[in-house]
Design a protein around this motif. Structure first.
Motif, mmCIF file in Angstrom:
data_model
loop_
_atom_site.group_PDB
_atom_site.id
_atom_site.type_symbol
_atom_site.label_atom_id
_atom_site.label_comp_id
_atom_site.label_asym_id
_atom_site.label_seq_id
_atom_site.Cartn_x
_atom_site.Cartn_y
_atom_site.Cartn_z
ATOM 1 N N ASP A 170 -28.446 1.335 3.159
ATOM 2 C CA ASP A 170 -28.158 1.112 1.731
ATOM 3 C C ASP A 170 -28.731 -0.215 1.239
ATOM 4 O OD1 ASP A 170 -26.543 3.387 2.071
ATOM 5 O OD2 ASP A 170 -24.894 2.101 2.748
ATOM 6 N N ALA A 171 -28.843 -1.176 2.160
ATOM 7 C CA ALA A 171 -29.394 -2.472 1.779
ATOM 8 C C ALA A 171 -30.914 -2.482 1.954
ATOM 9 C CB ALA A 171 -28.761 -3.580 2.619
ATOM 10 N N ALA A 172 -31.473 -1.358 2.412
ATOM 11 C CA ALA A 172 -32.929 -1.207 2.581
ATOM 12 C C ALA A 172 -33.517 -2.249 3.515
ATOM 13 C CB ALA A 172 -33.633 -1.243 1.223
ATOM 14 N N MET A 173 -32.842 -2.475 4.640
ATOM 15 C CA MET A 173 -33.399 -3.405 5.626
ATOM 16 C C MET A 173 -34.673 -2.803 6.212
ATOM 17 S SD MET A 173 -31.775 -6.136 5.817
ATOM 18 C CE MET A 173 -30.578 -6.565 4.589
ATOM 19 N N PRO A 174 -35.655 -3.657 6.515
ATOM 20 C CA PRO A 174 -36.911 -3.116 7.049
ATOM 21 C C PRO A 174 -36.667 -2.279 8.302
ATOM 22 C CG PRO A 174 -37.120 -5.463 6.580
ATOM 23 C CD PRO A 174 -35.685 -5.117 6.394
ATOM 24 N N GLY A 175 -37.301 -1.138 8.373
ATOM 25 C CA GLY A 175 -37.176 -0.292 9.552
ATOM 26 C C GLY A 175 -36.026 0.690 9.503
ATOM 27 N N MET A 176 -35.237 0.625 8.466
ATOM 28 C CA MET A 176 -34.102 1.573 8.400
ATOM 29 C C MET A 176 -34.625 2.998 8.191
ATOM 30 S SD MET A 176 -33.875 2.775 5.140
ATOM 31 C CE MET A 176 -34.525 2.358 3.535
ATOM 32 N N LEU A 177 -33.829 3.959 8.655
ATOM 33 C CA LEU A 177 -34.223 5.349 8.478
ATOM 34 C C LEU A 177 -33.082 6.151 7.875
ATOM 35 C CD1 LEU A 177 -36.216 6.543 11.630
ATOM 36 C CD2 LEU A 177 -37.015 6.455 9.255
ATOM 37 N N PRO A 178 -33.341 6.787 6.764
ATOM 38 C CA PRO A 178 -32.292 7.623 6.156
ATOM 39 C C PRO A 178 -32.075 8.906 6.962
ATOM 40 C CG PRO A 178 -34.347 7.844 4.938
ATOM 41 C CD PRO A 178 -34.593 6.807 5.992
ATOM 42 N N VAL A 179 -30.819 9.351 7.044
ATOM 43 C CA VAL A 179 -30.500 10.617 7.713
ATOM 44 C C VAL A 179 -29.654 11.440 6.742
ATOM 45 C CG1 VAL A 179 -29.296 11.696 9.656
ATOM 46 C CG2 VAL A 179 -30.487 9.513 9.984
ATOM 47 N N ILE A 180 -30.092 12.662 6.474
ATOM 48 C CA ILE A 180 -29.424 13.480 5.455
ATOM 49 C C ILE A 180 -27.991 13.850 5.860
ATOM 50 C CG2 ILE A 180 -30.363 15.660 6.340
ATOM 51 C CD1 ILE A 180 -29.999 15.002 2.636
ATOM 52 N N ASN A 181 -27.094 13.797 4.892
ATOM 53 C CA ASN A 181 -25.678 14.125 5.083
ATOM 54 C C ASN A 181 -25.489 15.622 4.774
ATOM 55 O OD1 ASN A 181 -22.939 14.558 4.533
ATOM 56 N ND2 ASN A 181 -22.638 12.472 3.768
ATOM 57 N N LYS A 182 -25.193 16.396 5.810
ATOM 58 C CA LYS A 182 -25.103 17.854 5.661
ATOM 59 C C LYS A 182 -24.008 18.259 4.676
ATOM 60 C CE LYS A 182 -24.574 22.129 8.276
ATOM 61 N NZ LYS A 182 -24.186 22.757 9.552
ATOM 62 N N TYR A 183 -22.919 17.508 4.708
ATOM 63 C CA TYR A 183 -21.812 17.837 3.812
ATOM 64 C C TYR A 183 -22.264 17.777 2.342
ATOM 65 C CZ TYR A 183 -17.242 17.818 1.617
ATOM 66 O OH TYR A 183 -16.167 18.134 0.831
ATOM 67 N N CYS A 184 -23.061 16.740 2.011
ATOM 68 C CA CYS A 184 -23.536 16.610 0.623
ATOM 69 C C CYS A 184 -24.452 17.775 0.255
ATOM 70 C CB CYS A 184 -24.272 15.287 0.431
ATOM 71 S SG CYS A 184 -23.192 13.854 0.565
ATOM 72 N N VAL A 185 -25.278 18.194 1.201
ATOM 73 C CA VAL A 185 -26.171 19.331 0.956
ATOM 74 C C VAL A 185 -25.324 20.572 0.647
ATOM 75 C CG1 VAL A 185 -27.877 20.867 2.007
ATOM 76 C CG2 VAL A 185 -28.014 18.400 2.403
ATOM 77 N N GLU A 186 -24.269 20.750 1.433
ATOM 78 C CA GLU A 186 -23.394 21.912 1.228
ATOM 79 C C GLU A 186 -22.757 21.882 -0.169
ATOM 80 O OE1 GLU A 186 -20.531 22.537 4.348
ATOM 81 O OE2 GLU A 186 -19.391 23.972 3.132
ATOM 82 N N GLN A 187 -22.371 20.685 -0.614
ATOM 83 C CA GLN A 187 -21.740 20.590 -1.946
ATOM 84 C C GLN A 187 -22.745 20.912 -3.056
ATOM 85 O OE1 GLN A 187 -18.526 20.570 -1.546
ATOM 86 N NE2 GLN A 187 -19.135 20.237 0.575
ATOM 87 N N ALA A 188 -23.986 20.519 -2.850
ATOM 88 C CA ALA A 188 -25.015 20.826 -3.854
ATOM 89 C C ALA A 188 -25.224 22.344 -3.924
ATOM 90 C CB ALA A 188 -26.321 20.121 -3.513
ATOM 91 N N ILE A 189 -25.204 22.998 -2.762
ATOM 92 C CA ILE A 189 -25.368 24.458 -2.733
ATOM 93 C C ILE A 189 -24.182 25.130 -3.424
ATOM 94 C CG2 ILE A 189 -25.517 26.488 -1.233
ATOM 95 C CD1 ILE A 189 -26.842 24.617 0.880
ATOM 96 N N ARG A 190 -22.973 24.665 -3.081
ATOM 97 C CA ARG A 190 -21.774 25.232 -3.720
ATOM 98 C C ARG A 190 -21.861 25.112 -5.237
ATOM 99 N NH1 ARG A 190 -16.811 25.618 -1.279
ATOM 100 N NH2 ARG A 190 -15.740 24.431 -2.875
ATOM 101 N N THR A 191 -22.283 23.935 -5.693
ATOM 102 C CA THR A 191 -22.374 23.715 -7.136
ATOM 103 C C THR A 191 -23.421 24.646 -7.741
ATOM 104 O OG1 THR A 191 -21.782 21.412 -6.736
ATOM 105 C CG2 THR A 191 -22.634 21.949 -8.922
ATOM 106 N N GLY A 192 -24.560 24.753 -7.072
ATOM 107 C CA GLY A 192 -25.608 25.651 -7.549
ATOM 108 C C GLY A 192 -25.092 27.080 -7.677
ATOM 109 N N LEU A 193 -24.352 27.522 -6.672
ATOM 110 C CA LEU A 193 -23.812 28.887 -6.720
ATOM 111 C C LEU A 193 -22.815 29.018 -7.871
ATOM 112 C CD1 LEU A 193 -23.324 29.466 -2.877
ATOM 113 C CD2 LEU A 193 -25.040 30.544 -4.359
ATOM 114 N N GLY A 194 -22.021 27.974 -8.086
ATOM 115 C CA GLY A 194 -21.048 27.978 -9.188
ATOM 116 C C GLY A 194 -21.722 27.994 -10.547
ATOM 117 N N LEU A 195 -22.981 27.580 -10.596
ATOM 118 C CA LEU A 195 -23.741 27.592 -11.857
ATOM 119 C C LEU A 195 -24.615 28.847 -11.946
ATOM 120 C CD1 LEU A 195 -24.935 23.843 -11.839
ATOM 121 C CD2 LEU A 195 -23.008 24.820 -13.104
ATOM 122 N N ASN A 196 -24.332 29.807 -11.079
ATOM 123 C CA ASN A 196 -25.093 31.066 -11.040
ATOM 124 C C ASN A 196 -26.584 30.803 -10.903
ATOM 125 O OD1 ASN A 196 -22.634 32.540 -11.717
ATOM 126 N ND2 ASN A 196 -22.906 31.618 -13.743
ATOM 127 N N ALA A 197 -26.906 29.815 -10.100
ATOM 128 C CA ALA A 197 -28.306 29.386 -10.014
ATOM 129 C C ALA A 197 -28.937 29.794 -8.687
ATOM 130 C CB ALA A 197 -28.393 27.867 -10.176
#
Ligand code: ADP
Ligand code: MG
Length: 500
Positions: free
Chosen positions: A53-80
């Protein structure tokens, strides 16, 4: 086309208002989108900041699966449409509270594509609003300018928190439609539990895009899909209440019409809303997408979803407001309006269903929406804080249904329960306070006889004007402290006064 059209009258003719919203909804997640730091609101400055979060040199982001799942749930709730292949891009810009120098977002390939939701207006009319896309992105940190006279501080707690950006099509045509859409979106994400919808804490905020065009041009845009028929839009950033969305649209539409009618032009710009004056002002001229030099983030692989997983998520979706509304109408015989009011909020809906179970649904809806909501609103309380539980309200309704008390007395008992003056079971309160309805016709007849004997003038009058019998009903109710059974009173009075 038969689109509903609300025209704005200018001094040189009619204008149409066009609105599209970009809503940022914070994902209800314990940790951030690409780091394990806490996403909780209200921590001390910079307490929830990881190296990522502080963007220190060499840091590597790793995707949070739970957040991905919430985006999918929301998409489905929007009939998308859920895109099984999506990816993350870097959106480059400089901001003191953006240490990376870019935001990880999704540009050309968002996780959710087109959808559509139904939005109810106060008039009872329902419109459809198209969803353009939903993508996942990181929030930025926060600059604080009011802690010290000569310094600014940066708090990175929000940096990296997962946001869903939900972009609508320019399908709304008035301030009312825009705010109703925002409200419906909030209701949907709260039902899904994917965003808490808490606008004061900034969990949900809207960028409000408004333009005006000459009457008739919107239909041309609809027919051709060509944006040249629409006016230039302004975008008012971070509007965080349903009421403000309405104010922004009203103000912007009027302002733009005035500018155009006096020979000016509208610049595509980003504006800020001033809550105190209810007006908007220029913040900066709007960037175009190419200004951000988007490119795929090399630290992250494309996001590939398993179709079976998406189906599993779909199967686990809760009943959503629209489905609930229609079920309330068919199952309990409620009007569309009552069903909407009750279904819009999950907790309200659950309370209503507990009251209505095994009882007259319409009567239950009436008591919940009129008496209970009325009393709660007055006190600024939510349903969770209601001093009257669903079980007790149900008990009270049973007493009316069984003829133990009249509706009028029931309101008195309700008031006693709501203020906390009485904490017991409604049946016990009625018993203790001697509020039971008098159905004993002998007792009512006695009171009626007394009133007739004492009021010969009114007795004469009622023979000519049968409507004046209401006066007698009032007298009987007064004498019996409102406890006489209204039906019995009417029957006896009619008989004794010879009224048909
Ligand atoms: P950006 O990020 O550049 O603002 P987006 O495509 O993400 O662009 O969002 C644009 C938003 O503005 C959408 O909600 C869209 O419906 C709306 N919009 C686009 N053109 C107009 C217009 N002429 N009038 C009103 N709203 C518009
Ligand atoms: Mg925008």
């Amino acid at each position: 086309m038969s689109e509903p059209r609300k025209l704005l009258q200018g001094s040189t003719g009619d204008w149409e208002v066009v609105v599209g919203l970009e809503v940022h909804a914070q994902v209800t997640s314990k940790s951030k989108l690409f780091s394990g730091a806490s996403a909780e609101y209200g921590a001390g400055p910079n307490e929830n900041v990881s190296l990522v979060d502080a963007a220190m040199p060499g840091m590597l982001p790793v995707i949070n699966k739970y957040c991905v799942e919430q985006a999918i749930r929301t998409g489905l709730g929007l009939n998308a449409k859920i895109n099984l292949w999506s990816r993350f891009d870097r959106k480059n810009y400089f901001y003191p509270d953006l240490p990376q120098g870019y935001q990880i977002s999704q540009y050309k390939d968002p996780i959710v594509g087109e959808g559509e939701i139904e939005v109810e207006l106060d008039s009872g009319e329902t419109i459809k609003v198209g969803i353009e896309r939903l993508h996942l992105e990181q929030d930025a940190g926060k600059s604080i300018h009011d802690l010290a006279p000569k310094e600014s501080y940066v708090d990175l707690n929000r940096s990296g928190v997962a946001l869903m950006e939900i972009v609508s099509k320019p399908d709304m045509r008035s301030a009312e439609e825009g705010s109703a859409y925002f409200s419906k979106l909030r209701s949907i994400v709260r039902y899904l539990g994917t965003c808490d919808g808490n606008m004061e804490e900034g969990s949900m905020r809207a960028d409000v895009n408004v333009s005006v065009c000459r009457a008739g041009n919107y239909d041309k845009f609809r027919e051709t899909g060509d944006f040249k028929f629409l006016g230039t839009r302004t975008e008012t950033k971070n509007v965080n209440s349903i009421r403000y969305v309405k104010q922004v649209i009203d103000y912007e539409a009027r302002r733009q019409v005035e500018v155009l009618e006096s020979g000016g032009t509208i610049d595509q710009e980003t504006r800020l809303f001033d809550v105190k004056s209810g007006t908007t002002r220029t913040m900066r001229s709007k960037e175009d997408a190419h200004d951000y030099r988007y490119f795929p983030d090399p630290d992250l692989l494309p996001l590939e979803l398993d179709a079976a997983w998406v189906e599993e998520i779909r199967a686990g979706l809760p009943e959503l407001p629209d489905q609930k509304k229609h079920r309330f109408m068919s199952e309990y015989g409620l009007s569309a309006y009552d069903a909407l009011v009750l279904a819009a909020d999950k907790a309200n809906a659950a309370y209503f269903e507990e009251v209505a179970k095994g009882r007259d649904g319409k009567l239950a809806a009436n008591w919940v929406t009129v008496e209970l909501f009325g009393a709660l609103n007055k006190e600024g309380k939510t349903i969770a804080e209601s001093p009257v539980s669903a079980a007790r309200l149900g008990g009270l309704i049973d007493l009316i249904k069984d003829g133990v008390i009249s509706g009028k007395i029931a309101k008195d008992v309700f008031a006693l329960m709501f203020t906390g003056e009485e904490t017991g079971d409604p049946a016990d309160i009625v018993e203790k306070r001697g509020l039971k309805q008098v159905t004993d016709t002998g007792a009512i007849e006695k009171v009626v006889d007394e009133i007739i004997a004492a009021n010969p003038k009114q007795v004469e009058q009622v023979k000519e004007k049968p409507k004046t019998m209401g006066w007698f009903v009032g007298q009987v109710m007064q004498k019996t402290g409102g406890k006489a059974n209204p039906q019995a009173v009417n029957d006896i009075l009619k008989k004794k006064l010879g009224v048909e």
